[in-house]
Design a protein around this motif. Structure first.
Motif, PDB file in Angstrom:
ATOM      1  N   ASN A 276       1.001  -1.128  -0.041  1.00 37.87           N
ATOM      2  CA  ASN A 276      -0.068   0.108   0.031  1.00 37.87           C
ATOM      3  C   ASN A 276       0.860   1.269   0.117  1.00 37.87           C
ATOM      4  OD1 ASN A 276      -2.061  -1.755   0.038  1.00 37.87           O
ATOM      5  ND2 ASN A 276      -2.671  -1.185   2.288  1.00 37.87           N
ATOM      6  N   VAL A 277       1.618   1.547  -1.032  1.00 33.79           N
ATOM      7  CA  VAL A 277       2.823   2.435  -1.039  1.00 33.79           C
ATOM      8  C   VAL A 277       2.161   3.929  -0.898  1.00 33.79           C
ATOM      9  CG1 VAL A 277       4.272   1.061  -2.675  1.00 33.79           C
ATOM     10  CG2 VAL A 277       2.599   2.426  -3.722  1.00 33.79           C
ATOM     11  N   GLN A 278       0.737   4.022  -1.405  1.00 28.59           N
ATOM     12  CA  GLN A 278       0.312   5.398  -1.031  1.00 28.59           C
ATOM     13  C   GLN A 278       0.119   5.963   0.276  1.00 28.59           C
ATOM     14  OE1 GLN A 278      -1.505   2.383  -1.886  1.00 28.59           O
ATOM     15  NE2 GLN A 278      -3.326   2.356  -0.639  1.00 28.59           N
ATOM     16  N   GLU A 279       0.267   4.760   1.133  1.00 31.86           N
ATOM     17  CA  GLU A 279       0.282   5.302   2.833  1.00 31.86           C
ATOM     18  C   GLU A 279       1.602   5.314   3.297  1.00 31.86           C
ATOM     19  OE1 GLU A 279      -2.335   6.126   4.348  1.00 31.86           O
ATOM     20  OE2 GLU A 279      -3.900   5.064   2.832  1.00 31.86           O
ATOM     21  N   LYS A 280       2.819   5.462   2.548  1.00 30.77           N
ATOM     22  CA  LYS A 280       4.109   5.768   2.973  1.00 30.77           C
ATOM     23  C   LYS A 280       4.290   7.123   3.538  1.00 30.77           C
ATOM     24  CE  LYS A 280       7.015   2.727  -0.111  1.00 30.77           C
ATOM     25  NZ  LYS A 280       7.948   2.949  -1.090  1.00 30.77           N
ATOM     26  N   LEU A 281       5.029   7.109   4.631  1.00 36.58           N
ATOM     27  CA  LEU A 281       5.113   8.288   5.340  1.00 36.58           C
ATOM     28  C   LEU A 281       6.632   8.901   4.927  1.00 36.58           C
ATOM     29  CD1 LEU A 281       3.973   8.190   8.883  1.00 36.58           C
ATOM     30  CD2 LEU A 281       2.824   8.924   6.792  1.00 36.58           C
ATOM     31  N   SER A 282       6.689  10.159   4.794  1.00 41.37           N
ATOM     32  CA  SER A 282       7.970  10.720   4.912  1.00 41.37           C
ATOM     33  C   SER A 282       8.995  10.600   6.043  1.00 41.37           C
ATOM     34  CB  SER A 282       8.103  12.524   4.218  1.00 41.37           C
ATOM     35  OG  SER A 282       7.517  12.950   5.447  1.00 41.37           O
ATOM     36  N   MET A 283      10.010  10.692   5.575  1.00 38.98           N
ATOM     37  CA  MET A 283      11.112  10.736   7.074  1.00 38.98           C
ATOM     38  C   MET A 283      10.594  11.649   8.153  1.00 38.98           C
ATOM     39  SD  MET A 283      13.815   8.574   8.034  1.00 38.98           S
ATOM     40  CE  MET A 283      14.667   7.934   6.699  1.00 38.98           C
ATOM     41  N   TYR A 284      10.424  12.816   7.621  1.00 47.40           N
ATOM     42  CA  TYR A 284       9.925  13.861   8.483  1.00 47.40           C
ATOM     43  C   TYR A 284       8.563  13.444   9.486  1.00 47.40           C
ATOM     44  CZ  TYR A 284       8.636  18.621  10.673  1.00 47.40           C
ATOM     45  OH  TYR A 284       8.487  19.395  11.370  1.00 47.40           O
ATOM     46  N   GLU A 285       7.588  12.954   8.511  1.00 49.40           N
ATOM     47  CA  GLU A 285       6.054  12.700   9.199  1.00 49.40           C
ATOM     48  C   GLU A 285       6.378  11.428  10.052  1.00 49.40           C
ATOM     49  OE1 GLU A 285       3.065  13.699   5.537  1.00 49.40           O
ATOM     50  OE2 GLU A 285       4.394  11.935   5.398  1.00 49.40           O
ATOM     51  N   ALA A 286       7.422  10.404   9.789  1.00 47.15           N
ATOM     52  CA  ALA A 286       7.657   9.327  10.544  1.00 47.15           C
ATOM     53  C   ALA A 286       8.127   9.616  11.819  1.00 47.15           C
ATOM     54  CB  ALA A 286       8.427   8.117  10.073  1.00 47.15           C
ATOM     55  N   PHE A 287       9.289  10.481  11.990  1.00 49.68           N
ATOM     56  CA  PHE A 287       9.881  11.257  13.029  1.00 49.68           C
ATOM     57  C   PHE A 287       8.953  11.803  13.874  1.00 49.68           C
ATOM     58  CE2 PHE A 287      13.977   9.509  11.590  1.00 49.68           C
ATOM     59  CZ  PHE A 287      14.739   9.444  12.996  1.00 49.68           C
ATOM     60  N   HIS A 288       8.023  12.667  13.374  1.00 51.81           N
ATOM     61  CA  HIS A 288       6.781  13.490  13.925  1.00 51.81           C
ATOM     62  C   HIS A 288       6.069  12.727  14.686  1.00 51.81           C
ATOM     63  CE1 HIS A 288       3.567  16.083  14.261  1.00 51.81           C
ATOM     64  NE2 HIS A 288       4.308  17.187  13.966  1.00 51.81           N
ATOM     65  N   LEU A 289       5.870  11.487  14.436  1.00 46.35           N
ATOM     66  CA  LEU A 289       4.961  10.360  15.100  1.00 46.35           C
ATOM     67  C   LEU A 289       5.784  10.002  16.376  1.00 46.35           C
ATOM     68  CD1 LEU A 289       3.575   7.422  12.479  1.00 46.35           C
ATOM     69  CD2 LEU A 289       2.304   9.370  13.667  1.00 46.35           C
ATOM     70  N   TYR A 290       6.867   9.983  16.243  1.00 45.20           N
ATOM     71  CA  TYR A 290       7.580   9.460  17.532  1.00 45.20           C
ATOM     72  C   TYR A 290       8.223  10.333  18.402  1.00 45.20           C
ATOM     73  CZ  TYR A 290       7.381   4.571  15.817  1.00 45.20           C
ATOM     74  OH  TYR A 290       7.174   3.370  15.355  1.00 45.20           O
ATOM     75  N   THR A 291       7.860  11.990  17.826  1.00 44.74           N
ATOM     76  CA  THR A 291       8.331  12.954  18.852  1.00 44.74           C
ATOM     77  C   THR A 291       7.024  13.865  19.294  1.00 44.74           C
ATOM     78  OG1 THR A 291       8.832  14.163  16.745  1.00 44.74           O
ATOM     79  CG2 THR A 291      10.676  12.926  17.799  1.00 44.74           C
ATOM     80  N   VAL A 292       6.505  14.657  18.218  1.00 46.42           N
ATOM     81  CA  VAL A 292       5.381  15.502  18.605  1.00 46.42           C
ATOM     82  C   VAL A 292       4.574  14.656  18.784  1.00 46.42           C
ATOM     83  CG1 VAL A 292       4.121  17.481  17.523  1.00 46.42           C
ATOM     84  CG2 VAL A 292       6.635  17.291  16.902  1.00 46.42           C
ATOM     85  N   GLY A 293       4.020  13.629  18.146  1.00 44.43           N
ATOM     86  CA  GLY A 293       2.730  13.052  18.211  1.00 44.43           C
ATOM     87  C   GLY A 293       2.718  12.131  19.412  1.00 44.43           C
ATOM     88  N   GLY A 294       4.008  11.765  20.176  1.00 47.07           N
ATOM     89  CA  GLY A 294       4.253  11.162  21.431  1.00 47.07           C
ATOM     90  C   GLY A 294       3.846  12.354  22.494  1.00 47.07           C
ATOM     91  N   ALA A 295       4.289  13.523  22.398  1.00 49.59           N
ATOM     92  CA  ALA A 295       3.911  14.569  23.380  1.00 49.59           C
ATOM     93  C   ALA A 295       2.543  14.729  23.433  1.00 49.59           C
ATOM     94  CB  ALA A 295       4.643  15.773  23.087  1.00 49.59           C
ATOM     95  N   TYR A 296       1.715  14.911  22.196  1.00 49.36           N
ATOM     96  CA  TYR A 296       0.372  15.174  22.135  1.00 49.36           C
ATOM     97  C   TYR A 296      -0.456  14.161  22.957  1.00 49.36           C
ATOM     98  CZ  TYR A 296       0.039  19.357  19.303  1.00 49.36           C
ATOM     99  OH  TYR A 296      -0.076  20.625  18.908  1.00 49.36           O
ATOM    100  N   ALA A 297      -0.090  12.859  22.856  1.00 47.41           N
ATOM    101  CA  ALA A 297      -0.694  11.631  23.447  1.00 47.41           C
ATOM    102  C   ALA A 297      -0.964  11.764  24.897  1.00 47.41           C
ATOM    103  CB  ALA A 297      -0.001  10.421  23.187  1.00 47.41           C
ATOM    104  N   THR A 298      -0.135  12.473  25.551  1.00 52.93           N
ATOM    105  CA  THR A 298      -0.062  12.835  27.009  1.00 52.93           C
ATOM    106  C   THR A 298      -0.281  14.006  27.286  1.00 52.93           C
ATOM    107  OG1 THR A 298       2.258  12.744  26.997  1.00 52.93           O
ATOM    108  CG2 THR A 298       1.170  10.541  27.667  1.00 52.93           C
ATOM    109  N   ASN A 299      -0.926  15.108  26.192  1.00 53.35           N
ATOM    110  CA  ASN A 299      -1.141  16.571  26.554  1.00 53.35           C
ATOM    111  C   ASN A 299       0.054  17.303  27.042  1.00 53.35           C
ATOM    112  OD1 ASN A 299      -3.820  15.152  26.507  1.00 53.35           O
ATOM    113  ND2 ASN A 299      -4.687  17.254  27.136  1.00 53.35           N
ATOM    114  N   GLU A 300       1.324  16.769  26.472  1.00 50.75           N
ATOM    115  CA  GLU A 300       2.673  17.464  27.047  1.00 50.75           C
ATOM    116  C   GLU A 300       3.407  18.083  25.753  1.00 50.75           C
ATOM    117  OE1 GLU A 300       4.338  14.871  30.668  1.00 50.75           O
ATOM    118  OE2 GLU A 300       4.027  13.667  28.828  1.00 50.75           O
ATOM    119  N   GLU A 301       2.607  18.643  24.861  1.00 51.83           N
ATOM    120  CA  GLU A 301       3.009  19.141  23.709  1.00 51.83           C
ATOM    121  C   GLU A 301       3.823  20.407  23.869  1.00 51.83           C
ATOM    122  OE1 GLU A 301      -1.404  19.883  23.345  1.00 51.83           O
ATOM    123  OE2 GLU A 301      -0.285  18.481  24.152  1.00 51.83           O
TER     124      GLU A 301
END
Length: 519
Positions: free
Chosen positions: A446-471
């Motif tokens: 499902n290549v249409q669902e690939k993320l860019s390197m920036y988007e993938a790192f965003h999940l594991y940084t900014v996204g993780g902070a949002y999950a616990t309201n610690e952005e």
């Protein structure tokens, strides 16, 4: 990951926080006097401290002390591993471990109870599948639990029977495992602490500065779980910052202890209340809106009637706490969202864990400032291509649609669900970018669902902070935020081939400006 200053040369931290950032010359001129400690990384790359938004860190540690079946590739190899382990068992001990996955076996055959009995040498055996939703047991374990054909099995669970003999075939599904697990001897406090310490140290060595982890069922309840983490993190300085997901069974214990979401400090906090809405795709227990392609009479398992699930979420809301709900199948997610829509959000975001099978309509329903999805990119490389047999090609096209979620504005975080997948966040990032296994050379699933390197790192940084309201506290490197950083041997944003991630090491893990790990 800070749009105002996307790349800088130097960062200055003090009292756990980032004070300033800029050029080497400017920062050294401003802050380099008075005995300031200068660390020259010699060209290595620094990213915001990596965050794993859903895992079971105590289980990672416990698994390191039990039978590891994650690399077993055949039915015979599985049986050989059990037999070799059983030889060293002492009277009263159990054969414990996890990680087997019949989908990687050439014949996809799960061993029979007769085969398990033969290699386990009359020692009770309990082996969860890699997903943690199916379990192998032997006759000795069934005897210890007092199994009989009319035994009361917890709702949502199944003891799988041989179609000819109508006797257990050695496979238990979902909550049926509890008839066995409650008879397994409990580990001592020190054994649990040792296992947790091993898991926390492993997380730090892989560059994780924060984790959101679900452990009370492994560590003896909510209060004991908090105590173990507190001793290791706050007193001994071991491991990453931890946000603790608490299973629903301990909601009353939390109330009596006057502990709720947000209780703790920047290093250790209580998080959301964890529930399961359904099972997993591997064992065909994820709850689907249409039957499995390879099992036309089966739509999977709902863990609760909708009325019961409503009451559970209501009880959580009465304590003004958010929910973190395991939902893999699309029908499970529909049921959960129908219920959540009836409740006023809390000040913390509700978490939808996995959301593996979606549709355009469900993606739209997930978009909310009060909801976040915890994604596991590594599931893609583990579940394809067999997931197409389970779902059919059309539905599999909406499996793990990471790009669609981000493009539609759904708040998303990245995680491993370790020990189900590797704890290494770079492997998750690699899977999000390539959507294929390490070593494979095709374009990806499902290549249409690939993320860019920036988007993938965003999940594991900014996204993780949002999950616990610690952005406002972590997730990016900017002034005033915590000095949490992951130092990598190679710069991911200059890679010509994302497979270079597989050759990238964590060189250093910095938490609050303090080096907690150095390779």
């Amino acid at each position: 990951m800070n749009p105002k200053e996307p790349v800088v040369q130097s960062i200055y931290t003090e009292n756990e926080r980032i004070v300033d950032m800029g050029t080497n010359e400017g920062i050294q001129l401003q802050w380099g006097r008075g005995g300031a400690k200068i660390i020259d990384l010699e060209g290595r790359a620094v990213v915001p401290g990596l965050i794993d938004s859903h895992l079971h860190i105590s289980s990672v540690g416990i698994n390191s002390q039990e039978l590891d079946l994650t690399n077993v590739k055949t039915t015979d190899e599985l049986l050989d591993s059990i037999e070799q382990w059983a030889v060293n068992m002492k009277p009263g001990e159990w054969i414990l471990g996890r990680g087997w996955d019949e989908n990687v076996f050439p014949n996809r055959r799960i061993p029979s109870i007769e085969e398990l009995d033969k290699v386990s040498l009359n020692t009770p055996l309990f082996l969860p599948r890699i997903c943690g939703h199916a379990f192998l047991v032997n006759s000795t374990a069934l005897k210890i639990c007092g199994y009989h054909p009319n035994m009361n099995i917890p709702y949502g669970g199944t003891i799988v029977l041989d179609p000819i003999t109508k006797k257990p075939n050695g496979l238990l599904l979902e909550t049926a495992s509890t008839i066995i697990s409650k008879h397994i001897p409990e580990k001592s406090y020190e054994q649990l602490k040792s296992a947790l310490q091993a898991g926390l140290k492993q997380a730090t060595s892989l560059g994780l500065t924060s984790i959101h982890t679900n452990d009370p069922n492994y560590l003896g309840g909510a209060r004991q779980t908090y105590r173990l983490f507190d001793e290791l993190i706050n007193h001994d300085g071991v491991g990453p910052r931890s946000n603790l997901l608490i299973d629903y069974d301990y909601l009353e214990e939390m109330k009596n202890a006057e502990m709720s979401t947000g209780y703790g400090n920047d290093s250790l906090r209580i998080g959301a209340i964890k529930l399961f809405a359904d099972g997993a795709l591997g064992g065909r227990t994820a709850h689907l809106s249409e039957p499995y392609q390879d099992d036309p009479n089966n739509v999977g398992n709902a863990m609760y009637d909708k009325e019961v699930l409503f009451q559970l979420i209501r009880n959580i809301r009465l304590q003004d706490m958010p929910v973190a709900i395991h939902t893999i199948g699309d029908q499970a997610l529909i049921d959960v969202l129908d219920i959540l829509d009836q409740f006023k959000p809390t000040k913390y975001r509700d978490r939808l864990i996995h959301v593996s099978i979606l549709s355009e309509h469900l993606i739209h329903r997930l978009k909310s400032p009060h909801r976040i999805v915890d994604l596991q990119p590594k599931f893609v490389s583990s579940d394809y291509p067999w997931i197409e047999d389970r779902l059919g090609k059309q539905r599999a096209g909406f499996a793990y649609p990471f790009k669609s979620l981000l493009d539609k504005g759904v708040i998303s975080a990245g995680s491993s669900d370790a020990p189900i997948e590797s704890l290494n966040p770079l492997l998750g990032i690699h899977a999000a970018v390539t959507r294929r296994k390490a070593g494979e050379t095709h374009a990806g699933y499902n290549v249409q669902e690939k993320l860019s390197m920036y988007e993938a790192f965003h999940l594991y940084t900014v996204g993780g902070a949002y999950a616990t309201n610690e952005e406002n506290l972590k997730g990016t490197l900017e002034r005033g935020k915590l000095g949490d950083m992951t130092v990598l041997s190679h710069d991911p944003f200059r890679m010509e081939d994302p497979d270079e991630l597989l050759l990238t090491d964590t060189e250093m893990t910095v938490i609050g400006g303090e080096i907690r790990f150095q390779r």
